[in-house]
Design a protein around this motif. Sequence first.
Motif, PDB file in Angstrom:
ATOM      1  N   THR A 177      35.356   5.157 -44.140  1.00  0.00           N
ATOM      2  CA  THR A 177      35.057   6.521 -44.523  1.00  0.00           C
ATOM      3  C   THR A 177      34.151   7.064 -43.440  1.00  0.00           C
ATOM      4  O   THR A 177      34.590   8.538 -43.129  1.00  0.00           O
ATOM      5  CB  THR A 177      34.515   6.427 -45.737  1.00  0.00           C
ATOM      6  OG1 THR A 177      35.180   5.795 -46.887  1.00  0.00           O
ATOM      7  CG2 THR A 177      34.211   7.915 -46.322  1.00  0.00           C
ATOM      8  N   ASP A 235      41.427   9.368 -46.783  1.00  0.00           N
ATOM      9  CA  ASP A 235      40.682   8.428 -47.086  1.00  0.00           C
ATOM     10  C   ASP A 235      40.763   7.618 -48.303  1.00  0.00           C
ATOM     11  O   ASP A 235      40.758   7.980 -49.541  1.00  0.00           O
ATOM     12  CB  ASP A 235      39.121   8.893 -47.418  1.00  0.00           C
ATOM     13  CG  ASP A 235      37.933   7.784 -47.277  1.00  0.00           C
ATOM     14  OD1 ASP A 235      38.132   6.675 -47.112  1.00  0.00           O
ATOM     15  OD2 ASP A 235      37.006   8.205 -47.716  1.00  0.00           O
ATOM     16  N   GLU A 236      41.314   6.580 -48.145  1.00  0.00           N
ATOM     17  CA  GLU A 236      42.072   5.553 -49.359  1.00  0.00           C
ATOM     18  C   GLU A 236      42.568   6.572 -50.489  1.00  0.00           C
ATOM     19  O   GLU A 236      42.168   6.713 -51.669  1.00  0.00           O
ATOM     20  CB  GLU A 236      40.591   4.861 -49.894  1.00  0.00           C
ATOM     21  CG  GLU A 236      39.983   3.934 -48.851  1.00  0.00           C
ATOM     22  CD  GLU A 236      39.293   2.970 -49.578  1.00  0.00           C
ATOM     23  OE1 GLU A 236      39.332   2.608 -50.985  1.00  0.00           O
ATOM     24  OE2 GLU A 236      38.336   2.456 -48.860  1.00  0.00           O
TER      25      GLU A 236
END
Lengths: 249, 222
Positions: free
Chosen positions: A47, A172-173
């Motif tokens: 991240t 991000d994810e």
Amino acid sequence: MSRTEPLLTVRGLAKSFGATPVLRSIDLDVPAGTVTTLIGPSGSGKTTLLRCLNGLEVPEAGTVTVSGGPSVDFGDAVSQRRLAALRDCSAMVFQHYNLFPHKTVLDNVIEGPVIVQRRPRPEAVAEATALLERVGLGEKRDAYPFSLSGGQQQRVGIVRALALKPRLLLFDEPTSALDPELVGDVLSLMRELAAEGWTMVVATHELQFAREVANEVLFMDGGVIVERGRRRRCSAARTRSARGASCSG
Amino acid sequence: MTSENLSLILTSLGPIVLAAIAGTIPLALISFAVGLAIAVAVALMRLSKVRIVSALARFYVSVVRGTPLLVQLFVIFYGLPSIGLTIDPWPSAIAAFSINVGGYAAEIVRAAILSVPKGQWEAAHVIGMSRRLALRRIILPQAARVSVPPLSNTFISLVKDTSLASLILVTELFRQTQEIAAFSGEFMTLYLEAALVYWVICLGLSAAQNRLERRLDRYVAH
Ligand SMILES: Nc1ncnc2c1ncn2[C@@H]1O[C@H](COP(=O)(O)OP(=O)(O)OP(=O)(O)O)[C@@H](O)[C@H]1O
Ligand SMILES: [Mg+2]
């Protein structure tokens, strides 16, 4: 095409929070039209790396260069304008979507194009509508985010990013806050985007996805890239041919 | 209750309600509007990264909240003339109430801004917004929602506090009542009547507050 000059070049990126180093000298090349996935255990810095790429986090050292765009050396004092220029090159899709709850789906999508990029509203609305229809959310245009499922919200999040017409998409994810049965929709949309030739950097825990879709898989641990799995380059072919055409190496 | 009392209530109700409409309500509305503008400015100053700016804002809030409203009112109306600054009753009252509301509401607005998740700032930055634009388009509208209930309470308190303006010669609900009471000598009856009128106004405001909150809630997830 893009083999010679990467769209995004990162050299020696370092970031710490207080005394804790979180990224140590990261080097990264992302050629245009390719997908780079970041995998690694929790806390390994995925991240943080993504956030450094668009200036949400300011690293202490290193350079981030976008070809034909800004080149920012974080070793020097970086002006807000430079950071803004860097940010304008990319759009980020968040784990928790971060849609604007007080705006309708359509207004979420056109906010950037109309208010920030000052494009004509009718044009932005037409484009946003087309994008929403494409991801199967045409009917939700006037709904508010709270009335959508997680998967739908994330698709709106992706559309909001696409509407900015960025050169680089950062994820991000994007699926890790979703119920398992909703993950598939979002991943297949991302596969389509990859097939269309979008340049993407994706932090994910979906290993299958990371391996299938990526041109390069980076394995991070403790703030360094410990392993790079590069595959045969096939972005040009993918751009031309049907989505998901097998190009594994 | 005697029939004289009843007729006194009926004859005095007109002037008292009129004083509420011509005095109390505009005094509260104007002071609240100005106070809210002050509050937003002070809240933003308080959140500033520039030390001196946020310290100034903190000082303002501390002084306003740490001193009685009646004293603030008297300083402005009876105190300032002695340094050559004479202000009429109405502007004095509006100034005092606005400054007071500004101090209390600043803390409410600040808390509301801080309650907006960080991800909203980040999403705003990602679509290219500056801090200023993000604040105006994304953060403040959401903060406004959060602050409606506490601000409504501030407004209701203000309506009641305007009765203090009677002490600096503003003809509002309570001063009107006092005049009639002094004339008739029926203090109990008239002061209870004034209390009733305040109560009815505040009941109306509470109902409006509930409606507004429900309306704003419609678009927010829980
Ligand atoms: N704002 C912050 N302040 C202090 N430490 C932070 C901050 N953000 C991240 N960290 C720390 O930096 C390290 C890397 O965090 P990061 O979120 O980048 O990891 P990640 O690889 O994305 O993990 P996950 O898979 O859990 O999302 C962690 O140890 C985390 O605790
Ligand atoms: Mg993470």
